[in-house]
Design a protein around this motif. Structure first.
Motif, PDB file in Angstrom:
ATOM      1  N   UNK A  14       7.333  -1.824   7.390  1.00  0.00           N
ATOM      2  CA  UNK A  14       7.536  -0.495   6.831  1.00  0.00           C
ATOM      3  C   UNK A  14       8.506  -0.570   5.652  1.00  0.00           C
ATOM      4  N   UNK A  15       8.176   0.146   4.583  1.00  0.00           N
ATOM      5  CA  UNK A  15       9.017   0.162   3.386  1.00  0.00           C
ATOM      6  C   UNK A  15       9.257   1.612   2.977  1.00  0.00           C
ATOM      7  N   UNK A  34       8.546   8.868   4.233  1.00  0.00           N
ATOM      8  CA  UNK A  34       9.223   9.207   5.481  1.00  0.00           C
ATOM      9  C   UNK A  34       9.007   8.072   6.476  1.00  0.00           C
ATOM     10  N   UNK A  35      10.058   7.326   6.787  1.00  0.00           N
ATOM     11  CA  UNK A  35       9.908   6.174   7.674  1.00  0.00           C
ATOM     12  C   UNK A  35       9.584   6.578   9.106  1.00  0.00           C
ATOM     13  N   UNK A  36       9.978   7.778   9.518  1.00  0.00           N
ATOM     14  CA  UNK A  36       9.614   8.257  10.861  1.00  0.00           C
ATOM     15  C   UNK A  36       8.100   8.406  10.964  1.00  0.00           C
ATOM     16  N   UNK A  37       7.491   8.991   9.935  1.00  0.00           N
ATOM     17  CA  UNK A  37       6.030   9.113   9.907  1.00  0.00           C
ATOM     18  C   UNK A  37       5.389   7.731   9.779  1.00  0.00           C
ATOM     19  N   UNK A  38       6.048   6.852   9.030  1.00  0.00           N
ATOM     20  CA  UNK A  38       5.541   5.493   8.891  1.00  0.00           C
ATOM     21  C   UNK A  38       5.530   4.756  10.215  1.00  0.00           C
ATOM     22  N   UNK A  94      -4.873   5.667   2.952  1.00  0.00           N
ATOM     23  CA  UNK A  94      -3.858   4.625   2.876  1.00  0.00           C
ATOM     24  C   UNK A  94      -3.683   3.886   4.186  1.00  0.00           C
ATOM     25  N   UNK A  95      -3.621   4.628   5.283  1.00  0.00           N
ATOM     26  CA  UNK A  95      -3.466   4.007   6.600  1.00  0.00           C
ATOM     27  C   UNK A  95      -4.680   3.166   6.949  1.00  0.00           C
ATOM     28  N   UNK A  96      -5.861   3.654   6.615  1.00  0.00           N
ATOM     29  CA  UNK A  96      -7.080   2.892   6.912  1.00  0.00           C
ATOM     30  C   UNK A  96      -7.154   1.619   6.062  1.00  0.00           C
ATOM     31  N   UNK A  97      -6.705   1.685   4.825  1.00  0.00           N
ATOM     32  CA  UNK A  97      -6.644   0.480   4.000  1.00  0.00           C
ATOM     33  C   UNK A  97      -5.714  -0.542   4.646  1.00  0.00           C
ATOM     34  N   UNK A  98      -4.573  -0.080   5.139  1.00  0.00           N
ATOM     35  CA  UNK A  98      -3.643  -0.980   5.845  1.00  0.00           C
ATOM     36  C   UNK A  98      -4.329  -1.638   7.035  1.00  0.00           C
ATOM     37  N   UNK A 119       0.864  -1.185   0.000  1.00  0.00           N
ATOM     38  CA  UNK A 119       0.000   0.000   0.000  1.00  0.00           C
ATOM     39  C   UNK A 119       0.897   1.231   0.000  1.00  0.00           C
ATOM     40  N   UNK A 120       0.805   2.048  -1.035  1.00  0.00           N
ATOM     41  CA  UNK A 120       1.614   3.265  -1.085  1.00  0.00           C
ATOM     42  C   UNK A 120       0.875   4.405  -0.386  1.00  0.00           C
ATOM     43  N   UNK A 121       1.652   5.382   0.076  1.00  0.00           N
ATOM     44  CA  UNK A 121       1.050   6.480   0.832  1.00  0.00           C
ATOM     45  C   UNK A 121       0.355   5.971   2.074  1.00  0.00           C
ATOM     46  N   UNK A 122       1.058   5.076   2.810  1.00  0.00           N
ATOM     47  CA  UNK A 122       0.404   4.282   3.854  1.00  0.00           C
ATOM     48  C   UNK A 122       0.399   4.922   5.236  1.00  0.00           C
ATOM     49  N   UNK A 123       1.025   6.068   5.396  1.00  0.00           N
ATOM     50  CA  UNK A 123       1.204   6.587   6.754  1.00  0.00           C
ATOM     51  C   UNK A 123       0.073   7.503   7.234  1.00  0.00           C
TER      52      UNK A 123
END
Length: 236
Positions: free
Chosen positions: A60-61, A36-40, A16-20, A8-12
């Motif tokens: 996290x990717x 941004x992995x910090x936001x992820x 996108x987060x809700x899809x995750x 899922x791109x734009x996952x943070x």
């Protein structure tokens, strides 16, 4: 049975987060792709307050869909292992107050690079594994603003990127028309209360994500090559 893997791109944040969240709840291992992995990590920790063992069922990717080095790194790791479900959700909108005459070419190009070219690159990468296994789902997060029915002069970079994404969906479906279990669709979430949609929007992120998740889990081979909203065909 081995768990299916979804990217899922734009996952943070936002849809996108809700899809995750919903995919993890449906026993899918989710690759949460973020620039941004910090936001992820903050997003993953937020999910951990709602679901159990989130860090066991998600990874996290680092992925900026406009960065070819990031895309290549993904290709040499997860794409070789196999991505069964791809949700092209990453998107931007830079010219909301502009028209086809006043939006800068730079803003329009960046919007198309993110919303359209990023989805095309990732779809091509993931389809190799999907064709090899005979199974795959690609869901492109589009917009009603990218349909001919609602096309006007405003926010041209965004509208054109989604219009192109809708066309790409049809073309990808034709690419896999001989594969009964590779299903590619687009969906429009409607006006959703996210950073992009704003607080005045009339739909929750749960409502916005529902059709995307439904398409990810879909086993009806007649549901392919379409644009959907609220689990029904939406006029192109």
């Amino acid at each position: 049975m081995q768990k299916k893997i979804a990217l899922v791109t734009g996952a943070n944040k936002g849809i996108g987060l809700e899809i995750c969240r919903q995919l993890i709840a449906n026993d899918i291992h989710v690759l949460m792709a973020c620039r941004d992995l910090t936001k992820g990590e903050k997003a993953q920790n937020k999910l951990a307050t709602q679901l159990t063992d989130v860090k066991k069922h998600s990874t996290l990717v680092q992925l900026d869909v406009t960065n070819k080095n990031d895309v290549q790194a993904l290709a040499t790791t997860w794409c070789q292992e196999g991505i069964d479900i791809l949700v092209n959700n990453a998107g931007i909108s830079r010219g909301v107050a502009k028209t086809v005459i006043t939006e800068s070419e730079e803003d329009a190009r960046l919007t198309l690079e993110t919303n359209f070219w990023g989805a095309w690159r990732l779809s091509r990468l993931c389809l190799a594994h999907m064709k090899a296994t005979g199974y795959g789902r690609i869901v492109n997060i589009s917009s009603g603003h990218g349909t001919y029915a609602k096309l006007d002069r405003h926010n041209p970079g965004y509208r054109l990127s989604k219009l192109a994404l809708n066309g790409l969906t049809k073309m990808l479906d034709d690419e896999v028309k001989t594969f009964d279990n590779i299903l590619i669709n687009a969906m429009t979430p409607g006006w959703v209360r996210t950073h992009l949609g704003g607080l005045r929007a009339n739909r929750s992120v749960e409502e916005g994500a529902d059709t995307a998740v439904w398409l990810c889990l879909n086993d009806d081979q007649q549901i392919r090559g379409g644009l959907y909203k609220d689990r029904e065909i939406f006029p192109w």
